[in-house]
Design an enzyme around this catalytic site. Structure first.
Site, short mmCIF file in Angstrom:
data_model
loop_
_atom_site.label_atom_id
_atom_site.label_comp_id
_atom_site.label_asym_id
_atom_site.label_seq_id
_atom_site.Cartn_x
_atom_site.Cartn_y
_atom_site.Cartn_z
N GLY A 1 0.90 -1.25 0.04
CA GLY A 1 -0.06 -0.10 -0.11
C GLY A 1 0.99 1.40 0.10
O GLY A 1 0.20 2.29 -0.07
N TRP B 1 2.48 2.93 -2.39
CA TRP B 1 2.16 3.88 -3.44
C TRP B 1 0.97 4.55 -3.37
O TRP B 1 0.87 5.80 -3.59
CB TRP B 1 2.30 2.98 -4.66
CG TRP B 1 3.74 2.92 -5.24
CD1 TRP B 1 5.00 2.98 -4.53
CD2 TRP B 1 4.06 2.75 -6.46
NE1 TRP B 1 5.96 2.65 -5.51
CE2 TRP B 1 5.38 2.62 -6.55
CE3 TRP B 1 3.40 2.48 -7.86
CZ2 TRP B 1 6.22 2.15 -7.66
CZ3 TRP B 1 4.14 2.24 -8.80
CH2 TRP B 1 5.72 2.11 -8.95
N ASP C 1 -4.72 -6.34 -5.97
CA ASP C 1 -3.42 -7.30 -5.71
C ASP C 1 -4.06 -8.57 -5.30
O ASP C 1 -5.29 -8.71 -4.70
CB ASP C 1 -2.80 -6.65 -4.53
CG ASP C 1 -1.17 -7.24 -4.69
OD1 ASP C 1 -0.93 -8.42 -4.49
OD2 ASP C 1 -0.44 -6.53 -4.71
N ASP D 1 3.13 -1.62 -10.04
CA ASP D 1 4.37 -2.03 -9.29
C ASP D 1 4.40 -3.53 -9.33
O ASP D 1 4.97 -4.34 -8.26
CB ASP D 1 4.49 -1.68 -7.78
CG ASP D 1 5.92 -1.46 -7.30
OD1 ASP D 1 6.82 -1.58 -8.18
OD2 ASP D 1 6.17 -1.63 -6.32
N LYS E 1 6.81 -0.89 -13.38
CA LYS E 1 7.91 -1.51 -13.04
C LYS E 1 8.31 -2.42 -14.16
O LYS E 1 7.30 -3.20 -14.59
CB LYS E 1 7.89 -2.12 -11.72
CG LYS E 1 9.10 -3.13 -11.35
CD LYS E 1 9.42 -3.41 -9.80
CE LYS E 1 8.18 -4.21 -9.27
NZ LYS E 1 8.40 -4.39 -7.92
#
Length: 231
Positions: free
Chosen positions: A75, A77, A94, A134, A174
């Site tokens: 969490g 970001w 997620d 990410d 990413k």
């Protein structure tokens, strides 16, 4: 158990039931200035500083009112986005459980599931100004396989961007060593005004991760299969 080393460095003794690898990981965590800073400033992970450093360079958080966070756990970001914009609508996803964050919608499900894109855009209530990713595939220890699996997630995220991002929006994701491959870069250049690679200082030097920052989304028309790819 740990003890102080020279120069203030914490050294960890190998304890019963702890492998040498876990001992090295724990020692690295205890001596990581970004880990200590995250704890002091209330961020859930050191990854928060990667996003802060990328934003300092590229300025994609300014004016973002609707944000999607792919791979939200734990969490950090979304915490950064919330602190930068108290009124932004944030939706994250997620496979891993993520502790609640004030005014952030968190979906615990696989982004690759067929219904995930619709769930994300439905919860957001409109096109996103910013899509963050990410995400990284679980590693198997084989560099080429790990790279391909993670890049598969990045490519899926880029395709989702074409459906869910508002014109002028940004995409930050990413990637691994070497950055996004040529096919993905060509795709992003058709979709965005600018596409850059960066490795923030908060990324560990021995890490293979890089980030691609794409800004100025041109809209779905830019994804037409009839367009010529850039040289």
């Amino acid at each position: 158990m740990s003890r102080g080393g020279s120069g203030g460095r914490v050294r960890v003794k190998t304890g019963r039931g702890r492998t040498s690898a876990s001992t090295r990981w724990l020692e690295r965590q205890l001596n990581d200035p970004y880990v200590r800073r995250a704890k002091a400033e209330g961020y859930r992970s050191r990854a928060a500083y990667k996003l802060l450093e990328l934003d300092e360079r590229f300025g994609f958080l300014k004016g973002a009112k609707r944000v999607i966070d792919l791979g939200i756990a734990p969490g950090g970001w979304s915490q950064v986005v919330r602190r930068r914009s108290a009124t932004a609508r944030i939706v994250g996803i997620d496979l891993l459980p993520t502790d609640p964050i004030d005014d952030v919608v968190i979906l615990q499900m696989d982004f690759m599931a067929d219904d995930a894109p619709a769930r994300l855009t439905g919860e957001l209530g409109g096109k996103a100004d910013l899509i963050l990713s990410d995400m990284a595939a679980n590693t198997v220890g084989h560099q080429q396989t790990d790279h391909l699996r993670t890049m598969g997630l990045v490519e899926a995220a880029a395709e989702f961007v074409g459906e869910a991002l508002a014109p002028g929006g940004a995409f930050v994701a990413k990637v691994l060593a070497g950055g996004a491959d040529s096919t993905l870069v060509a795709m992003l250049k058709r979709m965005f005004t600018t596409v850059k690679h960066a490795k923030p200082a908060a990324s560990r030097k021995d890490s293979s991760e890089w980030y691609v920052v794409a800004q100025g989304f041109k809209g779905p028309v830019a994804m037409s299969q009839n367009e010529e790819l850039p040289d």
